[in-house]
Design a protein around this motif. Structure first.
Motif, PDB file in Angstrom:
ATOM      1  N   GLU A 267       0.865  -1.170   0.000  1.00 31.41           N
ATOM      2  CA  GLU A 267       0.000   0.000   0.000  1.00 31.41           C
ATOM      3  C   GLU A 267       0.905   1.224   0.000  1.00 31.41           C
ATOM      4  O   GLU A 267       1.884   1.277   0.737  1.00 31.41           O
ATOM      5  CB  GLU A 267      -0.868   0.012   1.262  1.00 31.41           C
TER       6      GLU A 267
ATOM      7  N   LYS B 144     -14.632  10.790 -11.663  1.00 34.86           N
ATOM      8  CA  LYS B 144     -14.098   9.432 -11.472  1.00 34.86           C
ATOM      9  C   LYS B 144     -12.590   9.380 -11.679  1.00 34.86           C
ATOM     10  O   LYS B 144     -11.909   8.596 -11.031  1.00 34.86           O
ATOM     11  CB  LYS B 144     -14.773   8.464 -12.454  1.00 34.86           C
ATOM     12  N   ARG B 146     -10.702  11.693 -10.949  1.00 35.91           N
ATOM     13  CA  ARG B 146     -10.190  12.586  -9.896  1.00 35.91           C
ATOM     14  C   ARG B 146      -9.558  13.868 -10.428  1.00 35.91           C
ATOM     15  O   ARG B 146      -8.435  14.239 -10.056  1.00 35.91           O
ATOM     16  CB  ARG B 146      -9.186  11.828  -9.020  1.00 35.91           C
ATOM     17  N   GLU B 201      -2.544   3.696 -10.057  1.00 33.87           N
ATOM     18  CA  GLU B 201      -3.551   3.385  -9.045  1.00 33.87           C
ATOM     19  C   GLU B 201      -4.951   3.721  -9.550  1.00 33.87           C
ATOM     20  O   GLU B 201      -5.903   2.976  -9.328  1.00 33.87           O
ATOM     21  CB  GLU B 201      -3.267   4.151  -7.755  1.00 33.87           C
ATOM     22  N   LEU B 202      -5.043   4.844 -10.279  1.00 33.89           N
ATOM     23  CA  LEU B 202      -6.339   5.241 -10.829  1.00 33.89           C
ATOM     24  C   LEU B 202      -6.879   4.169 -11.787  1.00 33.89           C
ATOM     25  O   LEU B 202      -8.051   3.772 -11.702  1.00 33.89           O
ATOM     26  CB  LEU B 202      -6.189   6.583 -11.567  1.00 33.89           C
ATOM     27  N   ASP B 205      -8.049   1.165  -9.799  1.00 35.32           N
ATOM     28  CA  ASP B 205      -9.310   1.418  -9.083  1.00 35.32           C
ATOM     29  C   ASP B 205     -10.495   1.380 -10.025  1.00 35.32           C
ATOM     30  O   ASP B 205     -11.531   0.770  -9.742  1.00 35.32           O
ATOM     31  CB  ASP B 205      -9.259   2.788  -8.380  1.00 35.32           C
ATOM     32  N   LEU B 206     -10.357   2.041 -11.192  1.00 40.46           N
ATOM     33  CA  LEU B 206     -11.456   2.091 -12.147  1.00 40.46           C
ATOM     34  C   LEU B 206     -11.731   0.700 -12.727  1.00 40.46           C
ATOM     35  O   LEU B 206     -12.870   0.343 -13.008  1.00 40.46           O
ATOM     36  CB  LEU B 206     -11.135   3.081 -13.272  1.00 40.46           C
ATOM     37  N   GLN B 207     -10.652  -0.072 -12.889  1.00 45.00           N
ATOM     38  CA  GLN B 207     -10.821  -1.437 -13.392  1.00 45.00           C
ATOM     39  C   GLN B 207     -11.693  -2.252 -12.445  1.00 45.00           C
ATOM     40  O   GLN B 207     -12.609  -2.953 -12.859  1.00 45.00           O
ATOM     41  CB  GLN B 207      -9.441  -2.084 -13.534  1.00 45.00           C
ATOM     42  N   LYS B 208     -11.409  -2.125 -11.152  1.00 44.14           N
ATOM     43  CA  LYS B 208     -12.181  -2.844 -10.143  1.00 44.14           C
ATOM     44  C   LYS B 208     -13.633  -2.399 -10.175  1.00 44.14           C
ATOM     45  O   LYS B 208     -14.561  -3.194 -10.185  1.00 44.14           O
ATOM     46  CB  LYS B 208     -11.582  -2.574  -8.755  1.00 44.14           C
ATOM     47  N   GLU B 209     -13.800  -1.077 -10.226  1.00 44.05           N
ATOM     48  CA  GLU B 209     -15.137  -0.501 -10.177  1.00 44.05           C
ATOM     49  C   GLU B 209     -15.972  -0.907 -11.400  1.00 44.05           C
ATOM     50  O   GLU B 209     -17.146  -1.224 -11.285  1.00 44.05           O
ATOM     51  CB  GLU B 209     -14.977   1.019 -10.142  1.00 44.05           C
TER      52      GLU B 209
END
Lengths: 322, 330
Positions: A267, B144, B146, B201-202, B205-209
């Motif tokens: 993290e 989304k 950011r 990271e963006l 995150d969007l992939q997961k969402e």
């Protein structure tokens, strides 16, 4: 005694605008940088784009005229020296550039390129220079047949070898390496890094090694200086800096490096925002300002000159970041 | 060759892509096969000229015309073979079901149109949508990715944004129609390391969402290790090794993969020690051999036979494929 001593170096550029093209602001690309570099030593310089690391490198070999501070090289104050006064010293300080394709004259053969430093410094006879060129090619691992070729006939890695050969031609004491492997393929980068390490051992060269890749810088350097918005915020021996970073910006940079080992995924504390412009930088600690640190106000008006916190480990004594 | 056919959103088999040049036909991608698992990230890693970008442009059928041609193989996306689709059918898929982002956002964005207009175009190309809804969706997408103050940013031009913000706009454009597959071609190479971390990271995150699959193309093994589930290593137009990311980094089998991993400086290596460099240079496309293309640089003893006979691409352990050259896979 150190080979290079830089004190409070400033390199400001006027920002012109308006109807009369007057200086309306000042871009503080390098703003009060001090360090020393010993013989045979490598000082690494890291930071994000726009932090002033390339400008600092150019100012040190006097491709620019500093606007403040002083540079002492090999016993001479070269800060304001004239072109003619500095020419004899130039052979002792050289530069290697990021993009070898753009820093080699495309219309010159490799022989022309490598002979030029000797011609400029009026060294050797024609025959001697021919011999030296071949010795240089051999030293950087290129075949003698390469002398009659043009730069475009070589691959990127080989071109960087030509750039290195040109830099070591006059047996300099200092080489400023500005992102020497950033434009190269991964499998060729390590060859060029090894060549630089070997030449340093053999010739006792000092390097100012500028790069944005922290793992490369750490690998190449005895000491590393971290630059942010025209200032050095932290400087320490390589291992010490990576094991024990004191400044919040150093920690953020280290944390952002992608580690080539999926077992070490972690993290991360991501840095928000972009690097601010060096035109009218904020007062006080610039990084604390970017991070909107609650204690940033306390850093305004504080003397942020580097302080030694452990042997050889220097850091900005900033109330918000250290 | 048998790759597991389960739950893959994209299945590429024996893809051959070539360019017709004055010097003859140059095969940039030479028989490449891989799957992209649903909802996962496949990394393609390789050096310049290895064919990783040409593979991506083959999938989206954006090869430079008229020189670039897909000469063989199939690209099955959700059951349809993209190679045989007409240009109109491909246009419907591109930007809605499959999207792409590029290395240099400044050259990929239109400099004379506002961000808002470019986002709206991405929506309106694929569906009729009332103005108010276009605006609402654009603002929502900007949030989304950011981007602060999205309403205001929509009226700005690309040059008014920083490099990181431009890449966010590109991602917003690519994802506004909720694609099932995102192809990211060196999305962070032009960015600073701190901004790179934000963008990676963006995307994750969007992939997961949104539950999409991602193909991430890069030359940086660090980026691969941080974000990918599976990795294909390309060299000189071919995949030399493909495996799960943990497997690949722990047990690389091909000499090229091993050489790459050993040659990069690491934070825990001894400063100023010599690196284990791979000798020689990356071959240019005109020098590609029919057999193993890395054997000559492997530093191992090889014969002419190894350079003329193409080694088979085989599964040596579950999910771990390698181009089985007897020299490079010892």
């Amino acid at each position: 005694m150190s080979l290079l001593t830089v004190q409070h170096l400033q390199q400001h550029f006027p920002v012109r605008g308006g109807l009369l093209h007057r200086a309306v602001a000042s871009c503080k690309a390098v703003d009060g940088v001090s360090f020393t570099l010993g013989q045979g030593e490598t000082l690494g310089l890291v930071g994000e784009s726009g932090c002033g690391k390339t400008t600092l490198g150019k100012a040190i070999v006097r491709l620019l005229k500093p606007t403040g501070g002083s540079i002492r090289f090999d016993g001479h104050d070269i800060t304001q020296a004239s072109t003619s006064a500095i020419r004899p010293l130039r052979r002792h300080m050289q530069m290697i550039f990021q993009d070898p394709a753009e820093s080699l004259n495309p219309r010159h053969t490799v022989r022309d390129i490598l002979e030029e430093p000797f011609v400029v410094q009026k060294l050797g006879s024609k025959e001697e220079r021919r011999k030296w060129v071949l010795e240089l090619l051999d030293k950087v691992g290129l075949p003698a047949s390469g002398a009659e070729k043009f730069p475009f006939e070589f691959s990127g890695g080989q071109r960087q070898r030509i750039g290195i050969a040109r830099a070591i031609a006059l047996k300099p004491k200092l080489i400023v390496c500005d992102e020497p492997v950033s434009a190269l393929d991964v499998s060729v980068q390590s060859q060029v890094l090894n060549l630089l390490l070997e030449l340093q051992r053999e010739m006792g060269l000092s390097y100012l090694f500028i790069a944005h890749g922290l793992s490369v810088v750490k690998h190449m350097s005895d000491r590393v200086a971290v630059m942010y918005l025209g200032k050095i915020v932290e400087m320490a021996p390589s291992e010490e800096l990576y094991r024990n970073p004191r400044h919040a910006y150093t920690r953020a940079l280290l944390d952002a490096i992608p580690v080539p080992d999926p077992a070490k995924r972690r993290e991360r504390q991501l840095l928000q925002g972009d690097v601010p412009s060096p035109i009218n930088p904020p007062a006080g600690c610039a990084f604390g300002h970017r991070m909107k640190h609650p204690k940033w106000q306390e850093s305004v008006g504080v003397d942020l000159a580097l302080r030694e916190v452990a042997p050889g480990h220097w850091v900005q004594p900033c109330p918000c970041c250290t | 060759m048998s790759l597991s056919p389960t739950s893959a959103i994209l299945e590429i088999r024996d893809l051959v892509t070539a360019f017709d040049t004055d010097a003859g036909r140059m095969t940039a991608v030479d028989g490449v096969s891989f799957d992209v698992p649903r909802g996962k990230t496949l990394g393609i890693v390789g050096e310049s000229g290895c064919g990783k970008s040409v593979t991506a442009f083959s999938i989206t059928r954006l090869l430079p015309q008229p020189h670039g041609k897909i000469l063989g193989g199939s690209i099955r996306f959700e059951g349809r073979d993209l190679v045989s689709l007409s240009l109109e059918e491909m246009q419907k898929i591109r930007g809605s079901e499959i999207s792409m982002i590029f290395q240099e956002p400044m050259t990929a964005l239109n400099p004379v149109q506002t961000v808002g207009r470019q986002l709206a175009e991405a929506i309106l190309l694929h569906e009729d949508c009332p103005k108010a809804e276009v605006l609402a969706r654009s603002i929502d997408m900007m949030k989304k990715v950011r981007i602060p103050a999205p309403e205001q940013r929509l009226n700005e031009y690309p040059h008014q944004l920083s490099g990181g913000m431009r890449q966010r706009v590109m991602i917003a454009m690519a994802l506004i129609n909720k694609p099932k597959l995102l192809i990211a071609d060196e999305p962070t190479t032009a960015l600073d390391v701190t901004v790179q971390a934000q963008i990676l990271e963006l995307i994750a995150d969007l992939q997961k969402e949104m539950g999409m699959s991602v193909i991430l193309i890069t030359h940086d093994l660090g980026v691969i290790a941080e974000v990918c589930d599976e990795v294909a290593v390309m060299y000189a137009g071919r995949i030399v090794e493909k495996a799960g990311v943990f497997d690949l980094f722990a047990k690389p089998r091909h000499a090229y993969t091993q050489g790459l991993l050993e040659s990069i400086p690491r934070l825990d290596s001894t400063p100023k020690s010599l690196l284990k460099a791979i000798p020689g240079n990356v071959p240019s496309i005109a020098e590609f051999k029919p057999g193993c293309r890395f054997a000559e640089r492997s530093g191992r003893v090889h014969t002419e036979v190894h350079l003329t006979a193409r080694p088979p691409f085989t599964e040596i352990s579950p999910g771990h494929f390698v181009e089985q050259c007897p020299i490079c896979v010892a």
